[in-house]
Design a protein around this motif. Structure first.
Motif, mmCIF file in Angstrom:
data_model
loop_
_atom_site.group_PDB
_atom_site.id
_atom_site.type_symbol
_atom_site.label_atom_id
_atom_site.label_comp_id
_atom_site.label_asym_id
_atom_site.label_seq_id
_atom_site.Cartn_x
_atom_site.Cartn_y
_atom_site.Cartn_z
ATOM 1 N N GLU A 185 1.096 -0.844 -0.059
ATOM 2 C CA GLU A 185 0.031 0.056 0.037
ATOM 3 C C GLU A 185 0.636 1.514 0.181
ATOM 4 O O GLU A 185 1.954 1.434 1.233
ATOM 5 N N GLU A 187 0.726 4.870 0.023
ATOM 6 C CA GLU A 187 -0.083 5.790 1.146
ATOM 7 C C GLU A 187 -0.680 7.288 -0.250
ATOM 8 O O GLU A 187 -1.138 7.648 -0.058
ATOM 9 N N GLY A 188 0.706 7.857 -0.474
ATOM 10 C CA GLY A 188 0.472 9.020 -1.406
ATOM 11 C C GLY A 188 0.908 8.638 -2.474
ATOM 12 O O GLY A 188 -0.006 7.809 -3.420
ATOM 13 N N ASN A 189 1.585 10.002 -4.001
ATOM 14 C CA ASN A 189 1.848 9.747 -5.031
ATOM 15 C C ASN A 189 2.887 8.279 -5.235
ATOM 16 O O ASN A 189 3.205 8.043 -3.974
ATOM 17 N N ASP A 191 5.830 8.402 -6.334
ATOM 18 C CA ASP A 191 7.101 10.001 -7.219
ATOM 19 C C ASP A 191 8.102 9.221 -7.011
ATOM 20 O O ASP A 191 9.191 8.617 -6.680
ATOM 21 N N THR A 194 8.930 7.813 -3.372
ATOM 22 C CA THR A 194 8.703 5.988 -3.510
ATOM 23 C C THR A 194 9.332 5.641 -4.877
ATOM 24 O O THR A 194 9.850 4.221 -4.294
ATOM 25 N N VAL A 205 -2.697 1.811 -4.800
ATOM 26 C CA VAL A 205 -2.020 3.681 -4.172
ATOM 27 C C VAL A 205 -2.694 4.127 -3.986
ATOM 28 O O VAL A 205 -3.518 4.565 -5.547
ATOM 29 N N LYS A 206 -2.850 4.754 -3.586
ATOM 30 C CA LYS A 206 -3.806 6.492 -2.756
ATOM 31 C C LYS A 206 -3.974 7.210 -3.426
ATOM 32 O O LYS A 206 -4.607 7.956 -3.254
ATOM 33 N N GLY A 207 -3.143 7.371 -3.989
ATOM 34 C CA GLY A 207 -2.353 8.621 -4.801
ATOM 35 C C GLY A 207 -2.709 8.946 -5.890
ATOM 36 O O GLY A 207 -2.978 7.460 -6.505
ATOM 37 N N ASP A 208 -1.281 10.022 -7.090
ATOM 38 C CA ASP A 208 -1.280 9.454 -8.168
ATOM 39 C C ASP A 208 -0.461 8.389 -8.296
ATOM 40 O O ASP A 208 0.639 8.594 -7.747
ATOM 41 N N LYS A 210 3.126 9.376 -11.038
ATOM 42 C CA LYS A 210 3.152 10.939 -11.893
ATOM 43 C C LYS A 210 4.100 10.486 -12.984
ATOM 44 O O LYS A 210 4.477 9.235 -13.621
ATOM 45 N N GLY A 225 -5.825 7.037 -7.715
ATOM 46 C CA GLY A 225 -5.532 8.940 -7.684
ATOM 47 C C GLY A 225 -5.357 8.821 -10.040
ATOM 48 O O GLY A 225 -5.964 7.817 -10.616
#
Length: 461
Positions: A185, A187-189, A191, A194, A205-208, A210, A225
């Motif tokens: 998991e 938490e964010g993007n 990018d 990560t 993926v809880k975000g986008d 990139k 995202g």
């Protein structure tokens, strides 16, 4: 003169005390040693201390003259992580597992059967010895306290922790827990924080995602995202994603299905594609169908190839945007057929050259020409290659027939459905037939019949 010997309660220290020294009485080492022998003190006697007492006698003051050897307690057991690619060792020891140096935030991917860590047992310690030369036992070290969670097990010899599944190594310092999770998991993007994601399980993926970054997983992938000009690949599962803006650089590829709200200028490859609103200027190839599930779903611009069905509320737009739709051919089977046809032509050309070489060899043998060993080997090699090439050509010809049969069957199982409108500018291909609407067609179904594409009414809602 009186000589007294006292020993500490733990028998690790012995003291000597002299009193009632008569005038002119001599204190000798021999007299002191005699008292010591009677007290049965035999270990680590410091003769220098006794000599000092003889030379400078002090009455009534105990003098330390023997000290035992303290036991050395055993070392605690420890766990050494083998999967860490750092120079320093990370260990856990005793009842208290110290993970302060363990890179908990680092993604450490392990494979099934991989050795994660080695468990070193505690040592027994070294016994001591008291002033009577009696042994003093040492305390053994504590066992390493480690709990095994999901997807890990002990090796047969009990010395190693081994992964029983592919996944990410997780260590919980509070619970002394080691496990391998098949679920990752973010938490964010995805990018620079990560890096690219490469995982042998399921990814959320809880975000986008990139631009330029990659998410690749063996299992299912969910992106909550947007995938922005990035690459998302599920090797064996499905992909669920809010949206994608590829800028002609994005790729979404799944072994199974892709579910997406909208996509723009992205390449999608999967088994079935389900979308809710718009597919704009995309390149899509699916082995089954492309289905718009939303009430306002539309396919506008781009290229869409499906084996069985393409369906949406609107196909094209009232601006006449060029949109290519093709059904009736599995795009991967067609690509395979194309490659096989190319290989067949190459093999036939090579085969003819080899036949000429072998024919030349036979003619020389018939004329009685004696060939050099190098020439004999050259012709022998050509003969062997000829046999192998014929076998390969025969297999490719059989596969070609099989592919052509499958492709021919598919053309009668396919359809294109515009539940609301099919606009001019949409170019439809089914097998060897082509169709373009000259005016907007409401609620239409296109099918392949008798070598041509036929438009019929759509009665669904």
């Amino acid at each position: 003169m009186d000589i007294s010997i006292t020993v500490s309660p733990d028998k690790m220290e012995a003291y000597i005390k002299i009193s009632n020294i008569l005038p002119g009485e001599e204190i000798t080492l021999e007299k002191l040693m005699e008292a010591i022998r009677e007290a049965k003190i035999v270990h680590n006697i410091e003769v220098s201390a006794l000599k000092q007492l003889c030379e400078n006698p002090v009455e009534g003051v105990p003098v330390l003259f023997a000290k035992g050897d303290e036991p050395k307690n055993g070392e605690d057991g420890r766990v050494v992580f083998e999967v860490l690619q750092q120079k320093s060792s990370f260990t856990t020891s005793g009842n208290r597992v110290d993970f302060r140096e363990f890179p908990v935030q680092k993604r450490i991917i392990v494979k099934k059967g991989q050795k994660i860590a080695t468990i070193y047992p505690p040592t027994e310690g070294v016994p001591g010895r008291n002033v009577y030369a009696e042994p003093v036992p040492a305390n053994p070290g504590n066992e390493a306290k480690v709990s095994l969670g999901k997807n890990v097990a002990l090796s047969d010899d009990g010395m190693h922790i081994v992964a029983t599944s592919d996944g990410i190594l997780k260590v919980d310092p509070e619970k002394n827990l080691i496990e391998v999770s098949e679920y990752l998991e973010i938490e964010g993007n995805v990018d620079y924080a990560t890096g690219n994601i490469e995982f042998p399980g399921v990814v959320l993926v809880k975000g986008d995602v990139k631009p330029g970054f990659i998410v690749r997983a063996k299992g299912d992938i969910e992106i909550q995202g947007i995938a922005e000009a990035s690459t998302v690949i599920s090797l064996e599962g499905s992909i669920k994603i809010t949206g994608a803006k590829g800028k002609d650089k994005g790729l979404i590829k799944a072994k199974k299905d892709v579910r997406i709200k909208y996509a723009e200028s992205v390449t999608i490859e999967c088994e079935n594609l389900y979308f809710e609103s718009n597919l704009l200027n995309c390149t899509v190839r699916v082995t089954n169908s492309i289905i718009g599930q939303g009430r306002n779903s539309a396919i506008i611009g781009g290229e869409y190839i499906a084996t069985f069905r393409i369906e949406a509320n609107e196909l094209g737009s009232d601006f006449g945007v060029n949109t290519y739709l093709e059904v009736g051919v599995n795009p991967y089977l067609r690509e395979e057929l194309k490659l096989i046809n190319t290989q067949i032509e190459i093999d036939r050309t090579s085969l003819q050259k080899l036949i000429n070489i072998v024919k030349q060899y036979k003619e020389l043998k018939e004329k009685g020409v004696k060939l050099t060993p190098d020439k004999e080997e050259q012709f022998s090699k050509a003969t062997r290659t000829l046999i192998n090439l014929r076998e390969q050509l025969e297999k490719n010809l059989q596969r070609k027939q099989e592919l052509e049969r499958k492709i021919n069957e598919m053309k009668y199982q396919c359809e294109i459905i515009a539940r609301k409108t099919l606009y001019p500018g949409v170019e439809v291909h089914m097998h060897d037939a082509k169709y373009m609407a000259e005016v907007p067609l409401p609620k239409v179904v296109l099918r392949y019949e008798d070598g041509k594409i036929v438009a019929g009414g759509y009665s669904g809602t």
